[in-house]
Design an enzyme around this catalytic site. Structure first.
Site, PDB file in Angstrom:
ATOM      1  N   ARG A 172       6.528  23.564 -20.963  1.00  0.00           N
ATOM      2  CA  ARG A 172       7.231  23.819 -21.880  1.00  0.00           C
ATOM      3  C   ARG A 172       6.414  22.541 -22.999  1.00  0.00           C
ATOM      4  O   ARG A 172       6.649  21.350 -22.064  1.00  0.00           O
ATOM      5  CB  ARG A 172       8.636  23.556 -21.870  1.00  0.00           C
ATOM      6  CG  ARG A 172       9.602  23.369 -23.346  1.00  0.00           C
ATOM      7  CD  ARG A 172      10.908  24.086 -23.147  1.00  0.00           C
ATOM      8  NE  ARG A 172      11.738  23.251 -22.732  1.00  0.00           N
ATOM      9  CZ  ARG A 172      13.378  23.391 -21.756  1.00  0.00           C
ATOM     10  NH1 ARG A 172      13.834  24.778 -22.446  1.00  0.00           N
ATOM     11  NH2 ARG A 172      13.878  22.617 -21.615  1.00  0.00           N
ATOM     12  N   ASP A 248      23.955  19.760 -24.564  1.00  0.00           N
ATOM     13  CA  ASP A 248      23.001  19.503 -24.064  1.00  0.00           C
ATOM     14  C   ASP A 248      21.900  19.974 -24.754  1.00  0.00           C
ATOM     15  O   ASP A 248      20.981  20.487 -23.968  1.00  0.00           O
ATOM     16  CB  ASP A 248      23.426  19.815 -22.706  1.00  0.00           C
ATOM     17  CG  ASP A 248      23.886  20.741 -22.626  1.00  0.00           C
ATOM     18  OD1 ASP A 248      24.827  21.292 -22.764  1.00  0.00           O
ATOM     19  OD2 ASP A 248      23.131  21.677 -21.281  1.00  0.00           O
TER      20      ASP A 248
HETATM   21  P1  AMP Z   1      21.140  25.945 -19.994  1.00  0.00           P
HETATM   22  O1  AMP Z   1      21.876  27.333 -19.556  1.00  0.00           O
HETATM   23  O2  AMP Z   1      19.964  26.918 -19.121  1.00  0.00           O
HETATM   24  O3  AMP Z   1      21.313  25.810 -20.707  1.00  0.00           O
HETATM   25  O4  AMP Z   1      21.426  25.504 -18.557  1.00  0.00           O
HETATM   26  C1  AMP Z   1      22.597  24.261 -18.115  1.00  0.00           C
HETATM   27  C2  AMP Z   1      22.385  23.380 -16.928  1.00  0.00           C
HETATM   28  O5  AMP Z   1      22.722  24.789 -15.486  1.00  0.00           O
HETATM   29  C3  AMP Z   1      21.473  22.553 -16.792  1.00  0.00           C
HETATM   30  O6  AMP Z   1      22.201  21.378 -16.147  1.00  0.00           O
HETATM   31  C4  AMP Z   1      20.236  23.721 -15.814  1.00  0.00           C
HETATM   32  O7  AMP Z   1      19.684  22.484 -15.715  1.00  0.00           O
HETATM   33  C5  AMP Z   1      21.167  24.636 -15.355  1.00  0.00           C
HETATM   34  N1  AMP Z   1      20.728  25.014 -14.568  1.00  0.00           N
HETATM   35  C6  AMP Z   1      20.379  26.374 -15.279  1.00  0.00           C
HETATM   36  N2  AMP Z   1      19.942  27.527 -14.352  1.00  0.00           N
HETATM   37  C7  AMP Z   1      19.132  27.212 -12.736  1.00  0.00           C
HETATM   38  C8  AMP Z   1      18.796  26.784 -11.700  1.00  0.00           C
HETATM   39  N3  AMP Z   1      18.504  28.363 -11.206  1.00  0.00           N
HETATM   40  N4  AMP Z   1      18.807  26.192 -10.664  1.00  0.00           N
HETATM   41  C9  AMP Z   1      19.684  25.284 -11.491  1.00  0.00           C
HETATM   42  N5  AMP Z   1      19.942  24.763 -12.037  1.00  0.00           N
HETATM   43  C10 AMP Z   1      20.409  25.379 -12.775  1.00  0.00           C
HETATM   44 MG    MG Z   2      19.592  23.711 -21.674  1.00  0.00          MG
END
Ligand code: AMP
Ligand code: MG
Length: 487
Positions: A172, A248
């Site tokens: 990205r 976030d």
């Molecule tokens: P997102 O919903 O993608 O914005 O992610 C929200 C949070 O969950 C962020 O801190 C991400 O880094 C973490 N996160 C999402 N998917 C994973 C994963 N497969 N392993 C570890 N952390 C994750």
């Molecule tokens: Mg995120």
């Protein structure tokens, strides 16, 4: 190697991140390289395609000059505060300067566990990786500020969700990965020194124009607010629903970031929600301005100690900045939709005209994209085509009469006007059923539908013969009801 890194985030205090290398994968294989973006960034795309390049894009080798790290951040998720999130599956390799001297983050997403992974595996699977690739590149082609996708690499490993799925890593590219949640992370810890370091960093990197101002942190807040109003107005203008507008997932630089369960609306309704996890419709299409304002008040809150030593004064000033949002947004919204309707001048009743059309479209369930695009045909003086797209209703007929009367007050030639409108109303958007079909084929090993879709999406304003089938809304059995965040 290819990247000439010039890292600034890694120079910030160590509590801003955790140093972390990507975890190698078993069988890296390039699925898609964004050659146009590579060229724009001044990168050698042949080298990126080579085994050494793919090893970098997969996280199997760390290039010279990279200082891999996972960024710390917090965030309000669906309104509830989580004091520590951070990059749980993303690693910032570093920053590069493009040939114009513009700075970009190069980040691997899905590249293994980090200290912020909590229970997650740090991985991503091919479907969501390609989904982000498609939608972010489409947003870019639509002229909407966004992070971009440089490459998608399959890992040759399985990722375990409800079933076993092919793993993938997305590269990205972003103006930065600082989020509103990055400010909240330090603010919640009472680490005002870090909030100030971060604010100074963001000003230098993204808002240099506020540097000399008398109240730089208030000016920063104000500038972030302005960029967000324009961004969300642009989203609304193309029927985009972000889907997870948690703090976030809100870039401080005003780019669209974090393509999870996002979707483009087919049939217009302001209450449209696709995300499988958005049960209350918090992030519905029409709620996005309100939510952006709410998110910005979280930023304002974090900045309070910097705005004025006297906290009462700080609150008063920050509140005034946040209270300006609705008016600023309305201005951005009207600019966007006036342009869509071919109105270059502004008149006091434009807001009513725009809202009357949206109201009529909500009632007929008109296709958002095709409805607006139909308005750009100067030859359609009978309005038949427009009516067939907007729907047969007296509200539509009344609206067409008002719009024609309003157009007559413009001084531009109708043909020029139609041409201008075709540059404001895309013919092509990444329709959910097309995206899902391309992803399903790609996961099965057939990349042709993905390539075709990306090709068509790269010229959204043109009505080309090869793009024609992509303009059709889904047939009833093709309608995608829900989209998933794919974590
Ligand atoms: P997102 O919903 O993608 O914005 O992610 C929200 C949070 O969950 C962020 O801190 C991400 O880094 C973490 N996160 C999402 N998917 C994973 C994963 N497969 N392993 C570890 N952390 C994750
Ligand atoms: Mg995120």
């Amino acid at each position: 190697m290819n990247f000439v890194f010039d890292n600034t985030y890694a120079r910030l205090p160590s509590r801003f991140y955790a140093r972390q290398s990507p975890s190698p994968v078993a069988g890296p294989h390039l699925v898609k390289l964004n050659q146009a973006l590579a060229v724009a960034l001044g990168l050698d795309h042949d080298r990126l395609r080579s085994p050494d390049g793919v090893a970098v894009l997969a996280g199997n080798s760390v290039p010279d000059g990279a200082e891999p790290l996972a960024m710390a951040y917090a965030g309000h998720q669906f309104g509830g505060f989580v004091p520590q999130l951070g990059d749980g599956r993303a690693i910032l390799l570093g920053e590069i300067l493009d040939p114009r001297g513009e700075r970009f983050d190069i980040q691997l997403k899905g590249s293994g566990r980090t200290p912020f992974s909590r229970a997650g595996d740090g991985r991503a699977w091919l479907g969501p990786v390609l989904r982000e690739y498609i939608v972010s590149e489409s947003m870019h082609a639509l002229g909407i500020p966004t992070t971009r996708a440089l490459a998608a690499v399959a890992t040759g490993e399985l990722v375990h969700r409800e079933t076993a799925l092919p793993g993938a890593v997305l590269t990205r590219v972003a103006r930065s990965h600082v989020r509103i949640g990055t400010f909240e992370y330090f603010s919640a810890r009472g680490d005002i020194e870090a909030v100030k370091r971060l604010a100074d960093y963001v000003i230098a990197r993204h808002y240099p124009e506020v540097e000399g101002s008398e109240r730089p942190y208030l000016a920063l807040l104000d500038s972030v607010i302005r960029r967000q109003t324009r961004l969300v107005a642009q989203w609304l203008g193309v029927g985009f629903i972000h889907g997870v507008m948690n703090t976030d997932n809100m870039s401080i630089a005003g780019e669209t970031i974090d393509y999870g369960p996002c979707a483009f609306m087919d049939s217009y309704h302001p209450g449209t929600v696709y995300s499988s996890i958005d049960h209350g419709g918090r992030y519905a299409y029409g709620n996005q301005p309100r939510i952006a304002q709410w998110n910005l008040s979280r930023l304002a809150q974090s900045l309070l100690p910097l705005i004025d030593e006297d906290q009462d004064k700080a609150i008063e000033q920050a509140q005034a900045a946040i209270d300006a949002f609705p008016e600023l947004f309305e201005r951005a919204f009207l600019d966007r939709f006036r342009a869509k309707l071919g109105l270059l001048e502004s008149h006091p009743d434009d807001a009513d005209l725009i809202r009357a059309l949206l109201q009529a479209m909500a009632e007929t369930g008109a296709d958002f994209t095709n409805g607006f695009r139909a308005l750009c045909d100067p030859a359609d003086d009978t309005d038949d085509q427009i009516r067939s797209e907007l729907g047969e209703s007296t509200a539509v007929d009344d609206w067409l009469r008002s719009w024609r009367a309003r157009l007559a007050r413009e001084t531009v030639e109708p043909a020029a006007q139609a041409a201008q409108m075709r540059g404001e109303n895309p013919a092509i958007i990444p329709r959910n059923h097309r995206v899902e079909a391309a992803l399903a084929a790609a996961v099965d090993g057939d990349l042709d539908p993905l390539e075709d879709l990306l090709q068509v999406l790269s010229s959204p304003w043109e009505n080309r013969p090869d793009s024609f089938p992509y303009r059709f809304p889904p047939k009833p059995h093709e309608i995608v009801q829900k989209t998933f965040c794919g974590t």
